[in-house]
Design an enzyme around this catalytic site. Structure first.
Site, PDB file in Angstrom:
ATOM      1  N   GLY A  65       0.831  -1.214   0.000  1.00 50.46           N
ATOM      2  CA  GLY A  65       0.000   0.000   0.000  1.00 50.46           C
ATOM      3  C   GLY A  65       0.856   1.251   0.000  1.00 50.46           C
ATOM      4  N   ASP A 111       2.842  -2.058  -4.298  1.00 50.75           N
ATOM      5  CA  ASP A 111       1.484  -1.543  -4.579  1.00 50.75           C
ATOM      6  C   ASP A 111       1.070  -2.021  -5.956  1.00 50.75           C
ATOM      7  OD1 ASP A 111      -0.892   0.359  -4.844  1.00 50.75           O
ATOM      8  OD2 ASP A 111      -0.014   1.123  -2.996  1.00 50.75           O
ATOM      9  N   LEU A 122      -2.442  -7.671  -5.239  1.00 43.92           N
ATOM     10  CA  LEU A 122      -2.576  -8.558  -4.076  1.00 43.92           C
ATOM     11  C   LEU A 122      -3.929  -9.253  -3.992  1.00 43.92           C
ATOM     12  CD1 LEU A 122      -0.726  -6.371  -1.413  1.00 43.92           C
ATOM     13  CD2 LEU A 122       0.066  -8.544  -2.406  1.00 43.92           C
ATOM     14  N   GLY A 166      -5.111  -1.888   1.094  1.00 45.72           N
ATOM     15  CA  GLY A 166      -6.511  -2.222   1.316  1.00 45.72           C
ATOM     16  C   GLY A 166      -7.407  -1.490   0.345  1.00 45.72           C
ATOM     17  N   TYR A 198     -16.636  -4.823   3.909  1.00 44.85           N
ATOM     18  CA  TYR A 198     -15.413  -4.226   4.467  1.00 44.85           C
ATOM     19  C   TYR A 198     -15.295  -4.544   5.963  1.00 44.85           C
ATOM     20  CZ  TYR A 198     -11.969  -0.564   5.622  1.00 44.85           C
ATOM     21  OH  TYR A 198     -10.859   0.128   6.062  1.00 44.85           O
TER      22      TYR A 198
HETATM   23  N1  LIG Z   1      -8.552   5.868   5.582  1.00 42.04           N
HETATM   24  C1  LIG Z   1      -9.208   5.387   6.616  1.00 42.04           C
HETATM   25  O1  LIG Z   1     -10.076   6.055   7.210  1.00 42.04           O
HETATM   26  C2  LIG Z   1      -8.918   4.015   7.131  1.00 42.04           C
HETATM   27  C3  LIG Z   1      -9.485   3.632   8.349  1.00 42.04           C
HETATM   28  C4  LIG Z   1      -9.232   2.354   8.839  1.00 42.04           C
HETATM   29  C5  LIG Z   1      -8.431   1.497   8.145  1.00 42.04           C
HETATM   30  N2  LIG Z   1      -7.893   1.885   6.941  1.00 42.04           N
HETATM   31  C6  LIG Z   1      -7.047   0.917   6.252  1.00 42.04           C
HETATM   32  O2  LIG Z   1      -5.777   1.476   6.044  1.00 42.04           O
HETATM   33  C7  LIG Z   1      -5.165   0.869   4.919  1.00 42.04           C
HETATM   34  C8  LIG Z   1      -4.648   1.940   3.988  1.00 42.04           C
HETATM   35  O3  LIG Z   1      -5.764   2.697   3.517  1.00 42.04           O
HETATM   36  P1  LIG Z   1      -5.655   4.216   3.050  1.00 42.04           P
HETATM   37  O4  LIG Z   1      -6.710   4.962   3.756  1.00 42.04           O
HETATM   38  O5  LIG Z   1      -4.253   4.669   3.111  1.00 42.04           O
HETATM   39  O6  LIG Z   1      -6.163   4.070   1.536  1.00 42.04           O
HETATM   40  P2  LIG Z   1      -5.501   4.449   0.142  1.00 42.04           P
HETATM   41  O7  LIG Z   1      -6.541   4.128  -0.857  1.00 42.04           O
HETATM   42  O8  LIG Z   1      -4.952   5.835   0.194  1.00 42.04           O
HETATM   43  O9  LIG Z   1      -4.278   3.445   0.037  1.00 42.04           O
HETATM   44  C9  LIG Z   1      -4.462   2.062  -0.152  1.00 42.04           C
HETATM   45  C10 LIG Z   1      -3.361   1.544  -1.050  1.00 42.04           C
HETATM   46  O10 LIG Z   1      -3.572   0.121  -1.232  1.00 42.04           O
HETATM   47  C11 LIG Z   1      -3.300  -0.171  -2.597  1.00 42.04           C
HETATM   48  N3  LIG Z   1      -4.004  -1.349  -3.100  1.00 42.04           N
HETATM   49  C12 LIG Z   1      -5.343  -1.480  -3.263  1.00 42.04           C
HETATM   50  N4  LIG Z   1      -5.621  -2.634  -3.876  1.00 42.04           N
HETATM   51  C13 LIG Z   1      -4.435  -3.256  -4.099  1.00 42.04           C
HETATM   52  C14 LIG Z   1      -4.075  -4.483  -4.720  1.00 42.04           C
HETATM   53  N5  LIG Z   1      -5.005  -5.288  -5.265  1.00 42.04           N
HETATM   54  N6  LIG Z   1      -2.776  -4.824  -4.771  1.00 42.04           N
HETATM   55  C15 LIG Z   1      -1.821  -3.996  -4.256  1.00 42.04           C
HETATM   56  N7  LIG Z   1      -2.107  -2.810  -3.661  1.00 42.04           N
HETATM   57  C16 LIG Z   1      -3.404  -2.439  -3.596  1.00 42.04           C
HETATM   58  C17 LIG Z   1      -3.809   1.064  -3.338  1.00 42.04           C
HETATM   59  O11 LIG Z   1      -3.294   1.143  -4.660  1.00 42.04           O
HETATM   60  C18 LIG Z   1      -3.372   2.186  -2.425  1.00 42.04           C
HETATM   61  O12 LIG Z   1      -2.099   2.690  -2.777  1.00 42.04           O
HETATM   62  C19 LIG Z   1      -6.240  -0.031   4.300  1.00 42.04           C
HETATM   63  O13 LIG Z   1      -6.027  -1.353   4.729  1.00 42.04           O
HETATM   64  C20 LIG Z   1      -7.516   0.523   4.881  1.00 42.04           C
HETATM   65  O14 LIG Z   1      -8.544  -0.438   4.905  1.00 42.04           O
HETATM   66  C21 LIG Z   1      -8.111   3.118   6.435  1.00 42.04           C
END
Ligand SMILES: NC(=O)c1ccc[n+]([C@@H]2O[C@H](COP(=O)([O-])OP(=O)(O)OC[C@H]3O[C@@H](n4cnc5c(N)ncnc54)[C@H](O)[C@@H]3O)[C@@H](O)[C@H]2O)c1
Length: 260
Positions: A9, A33, A43, A72, A154
Site C-alpha cells: 500500500g 502496490d 494482491l 486495502g 469491508y
Molecule cells: N482511511 C481510513 O479512514 C482508514 C481507516 C481504517 C483502516 N484503513 C485501512 O488502512 C489501509 C490503507 O488505507 P488508506 O486509507 O491509506 O487508503 P488508500 O486508498 O490511500 O491506500 C491504499 C493503497 O492500497 C493499494 N491497493 C489497493 N488494492 C491493491 C491491490 N489489489 N494490490 C496492491 N495494492 C493495492 C492502493 O493502490 C493504495 O495505494 C487499508 O487497509 C484501509 O482499509 C483506512
C-alpha cells in the site's frame, strides 16, 4: 545497519505516510502496490501474492527486518475481501521466512475500527476458515443484496483480520520465532480512500455519527504511520497480538467497558 522493511500500500495514504516516515528516519523500505511502487503486484490474485514474495526476496537479498501489510480497498465488492483479508494474510505469511535472519523481526497489519460495525457472520466464518473461493462467493451475494448493498463486506474482512492477529500472534510461527505480530485499527483517516466520504461538512458530520472521534476528530495518515513504525521498531519487544485503536475514541465510545 539500517532496518529494511517491505510495506504494501506504499503508493498512497497511510502506506505512503509510513514509507516516507521510515525513510526520513534512515530506514530502507521496499514499497509494494498495484501502481507506483518498487514492487508492482495485484494482491487480490494468487499470482500477485507469489510475485510479491519472489520480488521482495530478490530485492532484499533474502533478509528483511519488518513487514507492514497496509494495502486495502473499501469498495462494496468481493475485491475488498481478496485484498483486505487474503492479500494481507498472504503478505504476512509469505514474507515471514525473510524475517528469519533479522535480529529484531517485526510484523504489523492495518485492520480498522470498522471491525466494530455491523458485519456478516457467514462471511466472517468463511474468512476465519481461510476458504477464499467460498468467501468470494458470499461477498458476491452480499454485494448484490439490495438491503445492505455490499456495505457489510469491508467490516467483515476487518473483523476477520483482527481475529486472525489474535489467533496467530502467540503461535510458534510468530511469537515462537521471536516476531511480535500486531495490528493498528484506525478511525477515520483523511486519505484518498475516504476523500469522497469527508468532502463536505455535512458528509463528515454524518460519518462521525457512525464513527465518533471525540479526541481530535478525523486524523491525518502520519498519525497511523507513527504507530505502525513503533509497533515494528526494535523498541517493541513484548506486544503480542494486540489490535491498537488509533481512532480518536470510537472504540471507547462504541464499546465502553464491555471488552473488560
Ligand atoms: N482511511 C481510513 O479512514 C482508514 C481507516 C481504517 C483502516 N484503513 C485501512 O488502512 C489501509 C490503507 O488505507 P488508506 O486509507 O491509506 O487508503 P488508500 O486508498 O490511500 O491506500 C491504499 C493503497 O492500497 C493499494 N491497493 C489497493 N488494492 C491493491 C491491490 N489489489 N494490490 C496492491 N495494492 C493495492 C492502493 O493502490 C493504495 O495505494 C487499508 O487497509 C484501509 O482499509 C483506512
Amino acid at each position: 545497519m539500517p532496518r529494511t522493511s517491505v510495506l504494501t500500500g506504499a503508493a498512497s495514504g497511510i502506506g505512503k505516510a509510513t514509507k516516507d516516515l521510515l525513510e526520513q528516519r534512515g530506514e530502507r523500505v521496499i514499497g509494494v502496490d498495484i501502481h507506483d511502487a518498487e514492487v508492482v503486484v495485484d494482491l487480490s490474485t494468487a499470482e500477485g501474492r507469489a510475485a510479491l514474495v519472489q520480488e521482495a526476496g530478490r530485492i532484499s537479498g533474502g533478509s528483511i527486518d519488518a513487514v507492514y501489510a497496509v494495502a486495502g480497498l473499501a469498495v462494496p465488492a468481493p475485491a475488498t475481501v481478496a485484498v483486505n483479508f487474503f492479500g494481507t494474510v498472504a503478505t504476512l505469511e509469505g514474507l515471514r521466512p525473510l524475517l528469519a535472519g533479522s535480529e529484531a523481526p517485526r510484523a504489523v497489519l492495518v485492520s480498522s475500527m470498522a471491525a466494530l460495525l455491523p458485519s456478516d457472520g457467514e462471511l466472517v466464518a468463511l474468512l476465519t476458515d481461510g476458504d477464499e473461493s467460498a468467501a468470494m462467493a458470499r461477498a458476491e451475494v452480499l454485494a448484490r443484496d439490495p438491503a445492505t448493498t455490499g456495505q457489510l463486506i469491508y467490516a467483515s474482512a476487518k473483523l476477520a483480520l483482527s481475529r486472525w492477529v489474535r489467533r496467530e500472534a502467540a503461535t510458534a510461527a510468530w511469537a515462537g520465532a521471536g516476531i511480535p505480530l500486531n495490528a493498528a485499527a484506525p478511525g477515520i483517516i483523511a486519505t484518498p480512500m475516504t476523500a469522497g466520504l469527508i468532502a463536505t461538512a455535512e458528509a463528515r458530520e454524518q460519518l462521525l455519527h457512525v464513527v465518533p472521534m471525540p479526541l481530535n476528530g478525523i486524523a491525518e495518515p502520519i498519525v497511523v504511520a507513527r504507530l505502525l513504525a513503533w509497533l515494528n521498531s526494535e523498541e517493541n519487544t513484548h506486544l503480542c497480538g494486540q489490535v491498537i485503536y488509533v481512532d480518536g475514541g470510537s472504540d471507547v465510545v462504541l464499546r465502553g467497558d464491555s471488552v473488560w
